[in-house]
Design a protein around this motif. Structure first.
Motif, short mmCIF file in Angstrom:
data_model
loop_
_atom_site.label_atom_id
_atom_site.label_comp_id
_atom_site.label_asym_id
_atom_site.label_seq_id
_atom_site.Cartn_x
_atom_site.Cartn_y
_atom_site.Cartn_z
N CYS A 1 0.82 -1.22 0.00
CA CYS A 1 0.00 0.00 0.00
C CYS A 1 0.86 1.27 0.00
O CYS A 1 0.46 2.28 -0.58
CB CYS A 1 -0.92 0.01 1.21
SG CYS A 1 -2.21 -1.24 1.13
N ARG A 2 2.02 1.21 0.61
CA ARG A 2 2.85 2.41 0.76
C ARG A 2 3.62 2.77 -0.51
O ARG A 2 3.77 3.94 -0.85
CB ARG A 2 3.81 2.21 1.92
CG ARG A 2 4.65 3.41 2.20
CD ARG A 2 5.46 3.22 3.46
NE ARG A 2 6.40 4.30 3.59
CZ ARG A 2 6.41 5.15 4.59
NH1 ARG A 2 5.52 5.01 5.54
NH2 ARG A 2 7.29 6.11 4.64
N TYR A 3 4.15 1.77 -1.21
CA TYR A 3 5.00 2.03 -2.37
C TYR A 3 4.27 1.69 -3.67
O TYR A 3 3.97 0.53 -3.94
CB TYR A 3 6.30 1.21 -2.26
CG TYR A 3 7.11 1.59 -1.06
CD1 TYR A 3 7.82 2.78 -1.03
CD2 TYR A 3 7.15 0.77 0.05
CE1 TYR A 3 8.56 3.15 0.08
CE2 TYR A 3 7.88 1.12 1.18
CZ TYR A 3 8.58 2.32 1.19
OH TYR A 3 9.31 2.68 2.29
N ARG A 4 4.02 2.72 -4.47
CA ARG A 4 3.29 2.54 -5.73
C ARG A 4 4.05 1.66 -6.72
O ARG A 4 3.43 0.99 -7.54
CB ARG A 4 2.99 3.90 -6.36
CG ARG A 4 2.02 4.72 -5.54
CD ARG A 4 1.65 6.01 -6.23
NE ARG A 4 0.78 5.85 -7.37
CZ ARG A 4 -0.55 5.73 -7.31
NH1 ARG A 4 -1.13 5.75 -6.14
NH2 ARG A 4 -1.25 5.60 -8.40
N SER A 5 5.36 1.66 -6.66
CA SER A 5 6.15 0.87 -7.61
C SER A 5 5.92 -0.64 -7.42
O SER A 5 6.20 -1.43 -8.32
CB SER A 5 7.63 1.20 -7.48
OG SER A 5 8.09 0.87 -6.19
N LEU A 6 5.42 -1.04 -6.27
CA LEU A 6 5.16 -2.47 -6.02
C LEU A 6 3.80 -2.93 -6.56
O LEU A 6 3.50 -4.11 -6.53
CB LEU A 6 5.23 -2.75 -4.52
CG LEU A 6 6.59 -2.58 -3.86
CD1 LEU A 6 6.48 -2.82 -2.36
CD2 LEU A 6 7.59 -3.54 -4.48
N ARG A 7 3.00 -2.00 -7.03
CA ARG A 7 1.65 -2.35 -7.48
C ARG A 7 1.65 -2.86 -8.92
O ARG A 7 1.16 -2.21 -9.84
CB ARG A 7 0.73 -1.15 -7.33
CG ARG A 7 0.57 -0.74 -5.90
CD ARG A 7 -0.36 0.42 -5.75
NE ARG A 7 -0.26 0.95 -4.38
CZ ARG A 7 -0.72 2.10 -4.01
NH1 ARG A 7 -1.32 2.90 -4.89
NH2 ARG A 7 -0.59 2.49 -2.76
N LEU B 1 0.13 -8.19 -7.14
CA LEU B 1 -1.26 -8.25 -6.70
C LEU B 1 -1.66 -9.69 -6.38
O LEU B 1 -2.41 -9.94 -5.43
CB LEU B 1 -2.18 -7.66 -7.76
CG LEU B 1 -3.63 -7.44 -7.35
CD1 LEU B 1 -3.70 -6.53 -6.13
CD2 LEU B 1 -4.42 -6.88 -8.50
N LEU B 2 -1.14 -10.65 -7.14
CA LEU B 2 -1.37 -12.06 -6.82
C LEU B 2 -0.74 -12.41 -5.47
O LEU B 2 -1.33 -13.15 -4.67
CB LEU B 2 -0.81 -12.96 -7.91
CG LEU B 2 -1.53 -12.92 -9.24
CD1 LEU B 2 -0.75 -13.71 -10.28
CD2 LEU B 2 -2.93 -13.47 -9.10
N LEU B 3 0.45 -11.90 -5.22
CA LEU B 3 1.09 -12.15 -3.93
C LEU B 3 0.34 -11.50 -2.78
O LEU B 3 0.26 -12.07 -1.69
CB LEU B 3 2.54 -11.66 -3.97
CG LEU B 3 3.46 -12.37 -4.95
CD1 LEU B 3 4.82 -11.70 -4.99
CD2 LEU B 3 3.58 -13.83 -4.60
N VAL B 4 -0.24 -10.33 -3.03
CA VAL B 4 -1.04 -9.67 -2.00
C VAL B 4 -2.29 -10.49 -1.70
O VAL B 4 -2.70 -10.62 -0.54
CB VAL B 4 -1.40 -8.23 -2.43
CG1 VAL B 4 -2.51 -7.65 -1.58
CG2 VAL B 4 -0.17 -7.36 -2.35
N SER B 5 -2.88 -11.07 -2.71
CA SER B 5 -4.06 -11.92 -2.50
C SER B 5 -3.72 -13.11 -1.62
O SER B 5 -4.46 -13.47 -0.70
CB SER B 5 -4.60 -12.35 -3.86
OG SER B 5 -4.94 -13.67 -3.92
N ILE B 6 -2.57 -13.73 -1.85
CA ILE B 6 -2.12 -14.84 -1.01
C ILE B 6 -1.83 -14.33 0.40
O ILE B 6 -2.15 -15.01 1.39
CB ILE B 6 -0.88 -15.51 -1.63
CG1 ILE B 6 -1.26 -16.20 -2.94
CG2 ILE B 6 -0.25 -16.50 -0.66
CD1 ILE B 6 -0.06 -16.66 -3.74
N SER B 7 -1.26 -13.17 0.51
CA SER B 7 -0.94 -12.60 1.81
C SER B 7 -2.20 -12.31 2.62
O SER B 7 -2.24 -12.55 3.84
CB SER B 7 -0.12 -11.33 1.62
OG SER B 7 0.27 -10.80 2.85
N VAL B 8 -3.24 -11.80 1.98
CA VAL B 8 -4.51 -11.54 2.67
C VAL B 8 -5.11 -12.85 3.18
O VAL B 8 -5.55 -12.95 4.33
CB VAL B 8 -5.50 -10.81 1.75
CG1 VAL B 8 -6.91 -10.81 2.33
CG2 VAL B 8 -5.03 -9.39 1.49
N SER B 9 -5.08 -13.86 2.34
CA SER B 9 -5.59 -15.17 2.75
C SER B 9 -4.82 -15.72 3.95
O SER B 9 -5.40 -16.18 4.93
CB SER B 9 -5.50 -16.14 1.57
OG SER B 9 -5.81 -17.44 1.96
#
Length: 123
Positions: A64-70, A75-83
């Motif tokens: 969320c903090r660094y736009r370059s990571l978006r 985003l797939l990794l973030v989905s796994i992280s949320v789960s």
């Protein structure tokens, strides 16, 4: 809770028709953990839960903090992280508490919730 395909009457010491849930009254003594075994499992689950919670909060914060990571891949990794974060927050504490006490504490409804949560979140 893991259910195997072993016959329900293999563990039953009660007469037919008086078995507990799934036809099993009590596991044989050889399949239970010692208090030290429950403590070891509780410590492992506590460490896994705490590290999982902190690491996944860190991943989401950085995303969320660094736009370059978006990127789409991230985003797939973030989905796994949320789960994984949800499992660490809502699933692991149930297992941890059960291991601390040496038995399942939440009855059938808690067992169903635990299984549902972990199955839906892909753990």
């Amino acid at each position: 809770m893991i259910i195997s395909n072993i016959s329900a009457h293999a563990f039953s010491s009660a007469p037919p028709g008086q078995e507990g849930f799934l036809g099993i009254t009590e596991p044989p003594p050889s399949l239970t953990l010692t208090p030290a075994g429950h403590l070891l499992v509780a410590v492992c689950l506590g460490v896994i839960g705490a590290v999982g919670l902190l690491a996944n909060v860190l991943v989401l914060t950085l995303f969320c903090r660094y736009r370059s990571l978006r990127t789409p891949m991230n985003l797939l990794l973030v989905s796994i992280s949320v789960s994984d974060l949800l499992v660490s927050a809502f699933g692991t504490p149930l297992s941890f508490a059960a291991s601390v006490r040496g038995r399942w504490l939440y009855g059938r409804a808690g067992c169903v919730w635990y299984g549902f949560l972990n199955a839906c979140l892909g753990e």
